[in-house]
Scaffold this motif. Structure first.
Motif, short mmCIF file in Angstrom:
data_model
loop_
_atom_site.label_atom_id
_atom_site.label_comp_id
_atom_site.label_asym_id
_atom_site.label_seq_id
_atom_site.Cartn_x
_atom_site.Cartn_y
_atom_site.Cartn_z
N GLN A 268 0.79 -1.25 0.04
CA GLN A 268 -0.07 0.01 0.15
C GLN A 268 0.78 1.40 0.01
O GLN A 268 0.50 2.09 0.89
CB GLN A 268 -0.96 0.05 1.22
CG GLN A 268 -1.89 -1.20 1.33
CD GLN A 268 -2.71 -1.11 2.29
OE1 GLN A 268 -2.66 -0.59 3.11
NE2 GLN A 268 -3.64 -1.94 2.33
N ILE A 269 1.69 1.32 -0.79
CA ILE A 269 2.72 2.20 -0.92
C ILE A 269 2.25 3.51 -1.84
O ILE A 269 1.70 3.25 -3.13
CB ILE A 269 4.10 1.87 -1.72
CG1 ILE A 269 4.82 1.00 -0.91
CG2 ILE A 269 4.98 3.10 -1.94
CD1 ILE A 269 6.23 0.61 -0.86
N ASP A 270 2.13 4.81 -1.24
CA ASP A 270 1.54 5.80 -2.15
C ASP A 270 2.78 6.75 -2.30
O ASP A 270 3.97 6.63 -1.69
CB ASP A 270 0.40 6.41 -1.42
CG ASP A 270 0.71 6.87 0.15
OD1 ASP A 270 1.91 6.72 0.50
OD2 ASP A 270 -0.36 7.21 0.95
N THR A 271 2.55 7.90 -2.85
CA THR A 271 3.60 9.08 -2.70
C THR A 271 4.32 9.23 -1.59
O THR A 271 5.47 9.56 -1.51
CB THR A 271 3.07 10.30 -3.67
OG1 THR A 271 2.44 9.62 -4.94
CG2 THR A 271 4.24 11.26 -3.94
N GLY A 272 3.25 9.50 -0.31
CA GLY A 272 3.93 9.69 0.65
C GLY A 272 4.99 8.96 1.41
O GLY A 272 5.76 9.30 2.04
N LYS A 273 4.42 7.53 1.33
CA LYS A 273 5.30 6.79 1.80
C LYS A 273 6.69 6.52 1.26
O LYS A 273 7.98 6.35 1.75
CB LYS A 273 4.72 5.25 1.92
CG LYS A 273 3.68 5.12 2.84
CD LYS A 273 3.00 3.86 2.73
CE LYS A 273 2.01 3.60 3.73
NZ LYS A 273 1.06 2.16 3.75
N LEU A 274 6.66 6.68 -0.27
CA LEU A 274 7.97 6.60 -1.08
C LEU A 274 8.48 7.84 -0.67
O LEU A 274 9.91 7.84 -0.50
CB LEU A 274 7.41 6.59 -2.53
CG LEU A 274 8.38 6.19 -3.51
CD1 LEU A 274 9.19 4.94 -3.27
CD2 LEU A 274 7.76 5.97 -5.04
N LEU A 275 7.94 8.83 -0.81
CA LEU A 275 8.75 10.37 -0.32
C LEU A 275 9.37 10.14 0.70
O LEU A 275 10.58 10.60 1.12
CB LEU A 275 7.75 11.50 -0.51
CG LEU A 275 8.35 12.84 -0.25
CD1 LEU A 275 9.57 13.21 -1.28
CD2 LEU A 275 7.27 13.72 -0.22
N ASP A 276 8.56 9.75 1.99
CA ASP A 276 9.40 9.78 3.54
C ASP A 276 10.66 8.87 3.31
O ASP A 276 11.56 9.07 3.81
CB ASP A 276 8.41 9.05 4.24
CG ASP A 276 7.09 10.04 4.56
OD1 ASP A 276 7.37 11.26 4.20
OD2 ASP A 276 6.17 9.54 5.29
N GLU A 277 10.79 7.56 2.67
CA GLU A 277 11.54 6.75 2.47
C GLU A 277 12.68 7.27 1.70
O GLU A 277 13.99 7.43 2.16
CB GLU A 277 11.31 5.44 1.70
CG GLU A 277 12.41 4.24 1.73
CD GLU A 277 12.68 3.98 3.18
OE1 GLU A 277 13.80 3.29 3.32
OE2 GLU A 277 11.83 3.80 4.00
N ILE A 278 12.31 8.35 0.50
CA ILE A 278 13.66 8.75 -0.11
C ILE A 278 14.25 9.84 0.70
O ILE A 278 15.52 10.03 0.57
CB ILE A 278 12.84 9.48 -1.49
CG1 ILE A 278 12.77 8.02 -2.35
CG2 ILE A 278 14.06 10.24 -2.13
CD1 ILE A 278 11.79 8.34 -3.71
N MET A 279 13.48 10.50 1.49
CA MET A 279 13.86 11.76 2.20
C MET A 279 14.93 11.17 3.43
O MET A 279 15.39 12.24 3.79
CB MET A 279 12.80 12.44 2.61
CG MET A 279 12.06 13.25 1.37
SD MET A 279 12.98 14.25 0.25
CE MET A 279 13.91 15.30 1.25
#
Length: 174
Positions: free
Chosen positions: A38-49
């Motif tokens: 259930q990955i969305d932009t927010g989760k992906l962004l948090d991981e990248i950041m």
């Protein structure tokens, strides 16, 4: 050239073929990763950041690029995310103790290193290693490969050439 005269060119040619062959598998992997976790932009962004090479000031741009990436707006994703990769490599070079500047041959003075210069930087090479650098070059800067960064930035890339294959690779690089 022949394999004896141009081994590196032949390796790049084979790697480029492998990227095309592996593309559908990467697409499936990303789709499954998104669906199962259930990955969305927010989760992906948090991981990248979490990475120190992506600055907080760039978070809105990266977010918009990731949204574009996940929703299939390949042109927008490439235009937003490729420069962020270049900036991240510049930060990586700086953190590795390298200068991010080079002499400007035409006008004198100094200028920021571009992605091609960063790919041969000793600090970046030390941190990422030769194999990852070759992958980055193949996708972004080598004219014998996909050369997405250079073709995009110099107006050579036809937007119709951008697809899930290129967007998935950009996401993979990040």
């Amino acid at each position: 050239g022949s394999i004896n005269d141009d081994l590196e060119g032949r390796v790049i040619q084979q790697m480029e073929k492998n990227l095309k062959f592996e593309g559908p598998y990467l697409r499936h992997l990303i789709q499954e990763m998104v669906a199962r976790n259930q990955i969305d932009t927010g989760k992906l962004l948090d991981e990248i950041m979490r990475s120190p090479v992506f600055e907080d000031s760039r978070k809105p741009t990266i977010k918009r690029g990731l949204e574009s990436c996940l929703f299939g707006d390949h042109v927008m994703a490439a235009h937003l995310l490729i420069p962020q990769i270049e900036h991240a490599l510049r930060l990586l070079a700086s953190e590795a103790g390298s200068s991010v500047y080079k002499p400007n041959r035409q006008y004198g003075g100094i200028q920021l290193k571009t992605m091609g210069d960063l790919m041969i930087d000793a600090g970046v090479m030390h941190v990422l290693g030769e194999r990852i650098i070759k992958y980055f070059k193949l996708v972004l800067t080598d004219p014998r490969g996909w050369n997405l960064r250079n073709d995009l930035c110099h107006g050579i890339l036809n937007p119709d050439q951008l697809s899930w294959g290129s967007t998935d690779r950009i996401l993979h690089l990040i």
